[in-house]
Design an enzyme around this catalytic site. Structure first.
Site, PDB file in Angstrom:
ATOM      1  N   CYS A  46      -3.624  -0.090  11.514  1.00  0.00           N
ATOM      2  CA  CYS A  46      -3.739   0.870  10.407  1.00  0.00           C
ATOM      3  C   CYS A  46      -2.378   1.519  10.127  1.00  0.00           C
ATOM      4  O   CYS A  46      -1.565   1.702  11.037  1.00  0.00           O
ATOM      5  CB  CYS A  46      -4.732   1.961  10.781  1.00  0.00           C
ATOM      6  SG  CYS A  46      -6.378   1.365  11.154  1.00  0.00           S
ATOM      7  N   CYS A  83      -7.364  -0.169  20.892  1.00  0.00           N
ATOM      8  CA  CYS A  83      -8.245   0.622  20.021  1.00  0.00           C
ATOM      9  C   CYS A  83      -9.604   0.885  20.656  1.00  0.00           C
ATOM     10  O   CYS A  83     -10.326   1.780  20.228  1.00  0.00           O
ATOM     11  CB  CYS A  83      -8.436  -0.086  18.686  1.00  0.00           C
ATOM     12  SG  CYS A  83      -9.274  -1.680  18.809  1.00  0.00           S
ATOM     13  N   CYS A  86      -0.920   4.481  12.252  1.00  0.00           N
ATOM     14  CA  CYS A  86      -0.693   4.256  13.683  1.00  0.00           C
ATOM     15  C   CYS A  86       0.179   3.037  13.952  1.00  0.00           C
ATOM     16  O   CYS A  86       0.157   2.481  15.052  1.00  0.00           O
ATOM     17  CB  CYS A  86      -2.040   4.083  14.390  1.00  0.00           C
ATOM     18  SG  CYS A  86      -3.160   5.478  14.137  1.00  0.00           S
ATOM     19  N   CYS A  90     -11.122   8.444  16.257  1.00  0.00           N
ATOM     20  CA  CYS A  90     -10.947   7.763  14.973  1.00  0.00           C
ATOM     21  C   CYS A  90     -11.188   6.258  15.135  1.00  0.00           C
ATOM     22  O   CYS A  90     -11.902   5.647  14.336  1.00  0.00           O
ATOM     23  CB  CYS A  90      -9.538   8.033  14.430  1.00  0.00           C
ATOM     24  SG  CYS A  90      -9.256   7.377  12.767  1.00  0.00           S
ATOM     25  N   CYS A  91     -10.618   5.663  16.192  1.00  0.00           N
ATOM     26  CA  CYS A  91     -10.862   4.232  16.446  1.00  0.00           C
ATOM     27  C   CYS A  91     -12.334   3.975  16.750  1.00  0.00           C
ATOM     28  O   CYS A  91     -12.880   2.943  16.369  1.00  0.00           O
ATOM     29  CB  CYS A  91     -10.012   3.736  17.614  1.00  0.00           C
ATOM     30  SG  CYS A  91      -8.283   3.420  17.203  1.00  0.00           S
TER      31      CYS A  91
HETATM   32  S1  SF4 Z   1      -5.669   2.712  14.445  1.00  0.00           S
HETATM   33 FE1  SF4 Z   1      -5.326   4.862  13.805  1.00  0.00          FE
HETATM   34  S2  SF4 Z   1      -6.164   5.082  11.733  1.00  0.00           S
HETATM   35 FE2  SF4 Z   1      -6.929   3.112  12.600  1.00  0.00          FE
HETATM   36  S3  SF4 Z   1      -8.908   3.621  13.418  1.00  0.00           S
HETATM   37 FE3  SF4 Z   1      -7.460   3.840  15.116  1.00  0.00          FE
HETATM   38  S4  SF4 Z   1      -6.739   6.010  15.074  1.00  0.00           S
HETATM   39 FE4  SF4 Z   1      -7.816   5.574  13.133  1.00  0.00          FE
END
Ligand code: SF4
Length: 239
Positions: free
Chosen positions: A208, A234, A211, A127-128
Site C-alpha cells: 500500500c 502484514c 507503507c 489496519c492490515c
Molecule cells: S500495508 Fe499499510 S495501508 Fe495497507 S493495510 Fe497494512 S497498514 Fe493499512
C-alpha cells in the site's frame, strides 16, 4: 483436523500430507509444483493470492500456462498505488486470467474501525487486519489450498519455507520459494512480461502507498515496507 481434500489419503493427516508433498517436490521446477497443485492435488479447491506487485507477474504467468481459469484473489485494500490498480487490470487481461477477484474490506467494519481511512497512521497491525487479513479469510472460505509468491531471498521466515505447508486450515503452495532475484528478472525478460511501473522508480517490493517507500542501493528487497517500524509482515502469512 480432518479435511475433505482428495489429495489427503485417509490415513494421513494434513500436516503429514504437506510434509510428504514438500519432500516429493523439494527442488522441483516451479511450473511442475504449480501444475501438480492446480491440476492434480487441489483442483477445484485452490486459489492463487496475488498483490500484483513488483514480482507478481511471474507466478501469474506460470498460472496462466497451467490453467488461466484458476481463481486469483487480489486484496484491494483501497490503499494501493494507482499504478498497482492499473497494472492489475492490464496484466490480467494480457495473461488471459479469467477469474481475478477484487476483494475489499467489509464496508461496515471499515466504517466502524477506520472511518477516516487513516488507521495506518496509528496502528498498522489493525489496519492490515481490517484490509488484508479479514478479507482474505473470507475470500478463502470454500478453498482448501492457496498459492503464494513468497521467496526465500526475501528473508525473515521466508528463508526456510517448504514448497507445501499446512497452516492448520489451508494448504499453502510456494512454487517460487527457491527463486532468486535474477531468476525473476530473467523469466520476466524471457517471456516479455511487463513490469510494475514503480519498479523502475526504485520499488522492488510494493504494498500500500502509505507503507511503502523506494529502497536505496544495498538495501534489502523489503526494506521499503513499513520502514518506519519493525513490522515485517502484514499478517496473512502468520505461521
Ligand atoms: S500495508 Fe499499510 S495501508 Fe495497507 S493495510 Fe497494512 S497498514 Fe493499512
Amino acid at each position: 483436523m480432518t479435511t475433505h481434500l482428495a489429495v489427503v489419503p485417509a490415513a494421513e493427516t494434513p500436516e503429514d500430507c504437506a510434509r510428504r508433498l514438500a519432500r516429493e517436490f523439494h527442488g522441483a521446477d516451479a511450473e511442475a509444483i504449480l501444475d501438480h497443485a492446480i491440476r492434480h492435488a487441489f483442483t477445484e479447491e485452490i486459489a492463487l493470492v496475488s498483490s500484483f506487485g513488483a514480482e507478481s507477474a511471474v507466478l501469474l504467468h506460470l498460472a496462466s500456462r497451467v490453467d488461466p481459469s484458476v481463481p486469483v484473489v487480489f486484496l484491494d485494500t483501497q490503499k494501493h498505488f494507482a499504478q498497482t490498480l492499473s497494472y492489475r487490470r492490464k496484466l490480467a487481461s494480457k495473461l488471459g486470467l479469467t477469474d481475478v477477484r477484487d476483494i475489499r474490506p467489509d464496508g461496515g467494519e471499515a466504517a466502524e474501525i477506520d472511518p477516516h481511512g487513516d488507521l495506518w497512521r496509528r496502528d498498522t497491525d489493525a489496519c492490515c487486519d481490517l484490509r488484508k487479513v479479514r478479507p482474505l479469510k473470507t475470500a478463502l472460505d470454500g478453498f482448501g489450498a492457496w498459492v503464494t509468491g513468497r521467496k526465500a531471498f526475501h528473508g525473515g521466515e521466508r528463508v526456510s519455507l517448504p514448497a507445501f505447508e499446512w497452516n492448520g486450515k489451508h494448504f499453502k503452495v510456494n512454487p517460487l520459494v527457491s527463486w532468486s532475484r535474477d531468476d525473476v528478472a530473467s523469466y520476466m525478460e524471457l517471456h516479455e512480461i511487463p513490469q510494475h511501473p514503480l519498479v523502475e522508480q526504485g520499488y522492488p517490493s510494493i504494498g500500500c502507498w502509505p507503507c511503502t517507500r523506494p529502497v536505496g542501493d544495498g538495501e534489502d528487497v523489503r526494506a521499503g515496507r513499513w520502514s518506519s517500524s519493525d513490522k515485517a509482515e502484514c499478517g496473512i502469512h502468520v505461521r
